[in-house]
Design a protein around this motif. Structure first.
Motif, PDB file in Angstrom:
ATOM      1  N   VAL A 175       0.842  -1.204   0.000  1.00 17.92           N
ATOM      2  CA  VAL A 175       0.000   0.000   0.000  1.00 17.92           C
ATOM      3  C   VAL A 175       0.877   1.253   0.000  1.00 17.92           C
ATOM      4  O   VAL A 175       1.840   1.329   0.776  1.00 17.92           O
ATOM      5  N   PRO A 176       0.582   2.238  -0.848  1.00 20.93           N
ATOM      6  CA  PRO A 176       1.347   3.490  -0.823  1.00 20.93           C
ATOM      7  C   PRO A 176       1.330   4.123   0.567  1.00 20.93           C
ATOM      8  O   PRO A 176       0.316   4.067   1.278  1.00 20.93           O
ATOM      9  N   ALA A 177       2.455   4.717   0.942  1.00 18.47           N
ATOM     10  CA  ALA A 177       2.633   5.224   2.309  1.00 18.47           C
ATOM     11  C   ALA A 177       1.531   6.191   2.717  1.00 18.47           C
ATOM     12  O   ALA A 177       1.087   6.186   3.871  1.00 18.47           O
ATOM     13  N   LEU A 217      -1.418   4.271   4.030  1.00 18.44           N
ATOM     14  CA  LEU A 217      -1.152   3.129   4.898  1.00 18.44           C
ATOM     15  C   LEU A 217      -1.940   3.189   6.201  1.00 18.44           C
ATOM     16  O   LEU A 217      -2.481   2.179   6.642  1.00 18.44           O
ATOM     17  N   ALA A 218      -2.031   4.351   6.829  1.00 17.65           N
ATOM     18  CA  ALA A 218      -2.737   4.456   8.116  1.00 17.65           C
ATOM     19  C   ALA A 218      -4.200   4.057   7.967  1.00 17.65           C
ATOM     20  O   ALA A 218      -4.747   3.308   8.793  1.00 17.65           O
ATOM     21  N   VAL A 219      -4.855   4.541   6.914  1.00 20.48           N
ATOM     22  CA  VAL A 219      -6.263   4.198   6.677  1.00 20.48           C
ATOM     23  C   VAL A 219      -6.405   2.698   6.441  1.00 20.48           C
ATOM     24  O   VAL A 219      -7.323   2.054   6.973  1.00 20.48           O
ATOM     25  N   ASN A 220      -5.499   2.131   5.655  1.00 26.43           N
ATOM     26  CA  ASN A 220      -5.588   0.707   5.350  1.00 26.43           C
ATOM     27  C   ASN A 220      -5.282  -0.159   6.561  1.00 26.43           C
ATOM     28  O   ASN A 220      -5.881  -1.230   6.723  1.00 26.43           O
ATOM     29  N   ARG A 221      -4.385   0.277   7.411  1.00 26.13           N
ATOM     30  CA  ARG A 221      -4.145  -0.468   8.652  1.00 26.13           C
ATOM     31  C   ARG A 221      -5.397  -0.475   9.519  1.00 26.13           C
ATOM     32  O   ARG A 221      -5.755  -1.501  10.100  1.00 26.13           O
TER      33      ARG A 221
END
Length: 198
Positions: free
Chosen positions: A180-182, A185-189
């Motif tokens: 996932v693009p940086a 990343l927070a949203v995807n985590r």
């Protein structure tokens, strides 16, 4: 199939289908799954079928992981992850007895329905649950929105799958970070954890 597959059961391949509609992120989810499984030491084979995916057609990914896997083709799935209701119904016959169906409650009308040539089936989640006891129905789109981005619905579903596979949590986190693009990343985590908790 038990809530989580025990490590020793993975000696025989675990067969997974990820089914959805073009643009739903099935391919990204598959990339994360493959990376996490490899990091856990499993042999993994993947086969992708794109049916006019850019025009809302079906996208099917077949994934097999185990101690040694010779073919990517899934004859009967231990787990089906359906990114859209109708795709879950379309592939239900490919689920092993006792297998797990994880289905997103989202509805995406196919072209024949939009054109008035067909009707979208009613009560698909209920039908899936009757034919596949233990079916998990998630509102992945709404969950992803709550995490900050509707496009993370695929990762919500991936989290629900991850809970049922013998792959350590830290390897999923590493795989997400690698794929996932940086900036996302927070949203995807958050989306992954929300799905994992379902």
């Amino acid at each position: 199939m038990p809530e989580a597959l025990a490590k020793e059961t993975v000696l025989a391949p675990v067969d997974i289908l990820l089914v959805g509609v073009g643009g739903q992120g099935t391919i990204l989810a598959t990339k994360v799954l493959a990376r996490a499984a490899r990091a856990a030491g499993y042999d993994i084979k993947v086969s992708e079928i794109h049916g006019m995916a850019q025009r809302g057609g079906s996208v099917v990914t077949q994934v097999r992981l185990g101690e040694k896997v010779h073919s990517p083709l899934v004859e009967a799935a231990d787990v089906i992850v359906a990114f859209e209701q109708l795709e879950g119904l379309r592939w239900l016959s490919g689920l092993k007895p006792g297998g797990v169906m994880i289905v997103n409650s989202q509805i995406i009308f196919p072209v024949p329905v939009l054109a008035g040539a067909a009707q979208y089936p009613a009560d698909i989640p209920d039908l899936l649950a009757r034919r596949a006891p233990g079916t998990v129905v998630l509102d992945a789109l709404q969950t992803a929105l709550q995490c900050g981005n509707a496009k993370a619905a695929n990762v919500v579903l991936l989290g629900a799958l991850a809970r049922r596979l013998p792959i350590p949590a830290e390897l999923w986190a590493d795989a997400l970070a690698a794929v996932v693009p940086a900036r996302f990343l927070a949203v995807n985590r958050a989306a992954f954890q929300a799905g994992y908790n379902k």
